[in-house]
Motif scaffolding. Sequence first.
Motif, PDB file in Angstrom:
ATOM      1  N   ALA A   1      33.073  -7.614  -3.102  1.00  0.00           N
ATOM      2  CA  ALA A   1      33.010  -8.709  -4.081  1.00  0.00           C
ATOM      3  C   ALA A   1      34.359  -8.994  -4.728  1.00  0.00           C
ATOM      4  O   ALA A   1      34.464  -9.895  -5.571  1.00  0.00           O
ATOM      5  CB  ALA A   1      31.990  -8.367  -5.171  1.00  0.00           C
TER       6      ALA A   1
ATOM      7  N   ASP B 104      35.911 -12.411  -5.296  1.00  0.00           N
ATOM      8  CA  ASP B 104      35.262 -13.271  -6.285  1.00  0.00           C
ATOM      9  C   ASP B 104      34.751 -14.564  -5.663  1.00  0.00           C
ATOM     10  O   ASP B 104      35.193 -15.672  -6.035  1.00  0.00           O
ATOM     11  CB  ASP B 104      36.237 -13.569  -7.424  1.00  0.00           C
ATOM     12  CG  ASP B 104      35.561 -14.145  -8.659  1.00  0.00           C
ATOM     13  OD1 ASP B 104      34.328 -14.081  -8.740  1.00  0.00           O
ATOM     14  OD2 ASP B 104      36.284 -14.660  -9.540  1.00  0.00           O
ATOM     15  N   PRO B 105      33.818 -14.460  -4.713  1.00  0.00           N
ATOM     16  CA  PRO B 105      33.345 -15.670  -4.016  1.00  0.00           C
ATOM     17  C   PRO B 105      32.721 -16.712  -4.932  1.00  0.00           C
ATOM     18  O   PRO B 105      32.691 -17.903  -4.587  1.00  0.00           O
ATOM     19  CB  PRO B 105      32.323 -15.109  -3.014  1.00  0.00           C
ATOM     20  CG  PRO B 105      31.907 -13.784  -3.555  1.00  0.00           C
ATOM     21  CD  PRO B 105      33.121 -13.245  -4.239  1.00  0.00           C
ATOM     22  N   ASN B 106      32.241 -16.297  -6.109  1.00  0.00           N
ATOM     23  CA  ASN B 106      31.652 -17.264  -7.048  1.00  0.00           C
ATOM     24  C   ASN B 106      32.651 -17.780  -8.077  1.00  0.00           C
ATOM     25  O   ASN B 106      32.272 -18.487  -9.020  1.00  0.00           O
ATOM     26  CB  ASN B 106      30.457 -16.615  -7.762  1.00  0.00           C
ATOM     27  CG  ASN B 106      29.329 -16.286  -6.804  1.00  0.00           C
ATOM     28  OD1 ASN B 106      29.031 -17.048  -5.884  1.00  0.00           O
ATOM     29  ND2 ASN B 106      28.710 -15.126  -6.988  1.00  0.00           N
ATOM     30  N   ALA B 107      33.916 -17.400  -7.896  1.00  0.00           N
ATOM     31  CA  ALA B 107      34.995 -17.903  -8.767  1.00  0.00           C
ATOM     32  C   ALA B 107      34.719 -17.649 -10.241  1.00  0.00           C
ATOM     33  O   ALA B 107      34.956 -18.510 -11.103  1.00  0.00           O
ATOM     34  CB  ALA B 107      35.247 -19.385  -8.510  1.00  0.00           C
ATOM     35  N   THR B 108      34.264 -16.457 -10.558  1.00  0.00           N
ATOM     36  CA  THR B 108      34.016 -16.120 -11.967  1.00  0.00           C
ATOM     37  C   THR B 108      35.316 -16.038 -12.771  1.00  0.00           C
ATOM     38  O   THR B 108      35.278 -16.080 -14.006  1.00  0.00           O
ATOM     39  CB  THR B 108      33.265 -14.783 -12.076  1.00  0.00           C
ATOM     40  OG1 THR B 108      34.082 -13.730 -11.528  1.00  0.00           O
ATOM     41  CG2 THR B 108      31.948 -14.828 -11.318  1.00  0.00           C
TER      42      THR B 108
END
Length: 505
Positions: free
Chosen positions: A263, A266-270
């Motif tokens: 993770a 940061d695939p969700n660009a948090t």
Amino acid sequence: MKKTLIYTVPLALTLALVTSACKESIIDSGAYAPQAVTAVDANGGTWRTIVLKTGADVVLTAPAAITSDAYKAELTAVKTGMSSLTGDQKTAVDYWAGGAVLRWNQIARQLVAKYNIAPIYDEATGQFAAFDATNPFANPPYAARFYAMLSAAQYDAAVATWNAKYQHNRPSLAKQGVTPLVPVADVPSYPSEDAAIAEASCQVLAFFLPKEVEYLKAKAAEHKQSRLWAGASVPSDIQGGNEIATAVATKVITRAKTDRFGAARDPNATWKTAILAAPYDVKWASTEIPARPPMLPLAGNVKTWFDSTGIYKGIPAAPALTTTPAFQKALAEVRDIANTRTREQWRIADYWSDGAGTYTPPGHWNAIADDLIRKAQMNELRAARTFALMNRAMQDGGTACWYTKYKYFVPRPSQIDASIKTATGIPNFPSYTSGHATFSAAAATVLGYIFPTEATSLNSQAAEAAMSRLYGGIHYRFDNEAGTQCGNSVGTLAVDWAKLDGSGL
């Protein structure tokens, strides 16, 4: 799910091995003389392990007695084969006799350099290349983990091998009338430490880099076969090493699947939300054209090898804000050096740059450790221990560093002052703290413990590595100082672990 690679040398001795797939160049290939070791460490099977509970976790079937017909046939085949080696086979014998752990560390560094290329920007689509798990970007945090996983597997495989050697006590071939072609450690032959290290290395590296499976299989096959050609092992010795390697590699790969590194990108660009809450007055921004998402924003959440409480306790406070005299003084120093950079400062910045297409800063320290291990004539067990302590410390130092970077999002000097001329590429992630300083301090602390007579030199090299980033115009002095402090702290945790591992050092 990736398939675990298992290569088994057949019990029938086959000396005809196709090695054409092994011709890819290796860093420093051929530079090592066959390695004679200074100690055997007969108690090595009791040393503290990393992924195994103990060295006795892997239970091998007792090998055939040396008086058995099966063993006699193996021994005769080895002797016969040694009398008719080709030039290529003799070259392979000498190559791998330079050290199993050292050679596989070289291979790992070569592969990191090959994969240390950032995703390419596609002008047609206006996007960066999509993530591809089979073609990873071997950036510094990735490389530190890659080296740590490899070293942990090698070390535990060596400890388990030593445990089995002195449990079964099969005499070395040298004590049975065979004159090995290269120096061989005076330890029981079953199981083969070379086979255990080769197979463990092969399986772990293949897990990370599935496109390299055939290359790695060929290297492992040649390595194992070389010990038969050298008169150091018989096939059942190799088979025992394979069994240990598979057990250890399975545990290391299981750890890799659950260490949270998957993770880290940061695939969700948090990070876009985190940067808004960051306690710093001016936030980092990518200086690449076009702007690229930052490198591994969640790498600070990766599972650590050493005490996580101690590691995160050492996370530094935020540096002075950009409006303060302290910050302006630090920025002015970067600017002044950039305007008056000497030839020596250029040299240092270049020597430690370790950028794209290289084996990265952690790899640089693996090369330094390589030289010290050869100089000390360490056996495979101690060589593996050295790399395992250092590489785990560097990965944990990198984890702490990346946590800090994305806690504060401190901008690079040239983002604040675009007139600053850099002497190296500008990394695409926040400035504070310095990864170079952190990796280097952690490595120097561990190596200085293992090689105390080299401690002064190692600390000087770590200090130079840190300063190289100031000379390059991409870090403030406070980045280096905080990174060095953190790296020293993590390195000390590794040394504390080492003091209790049973090795006597």
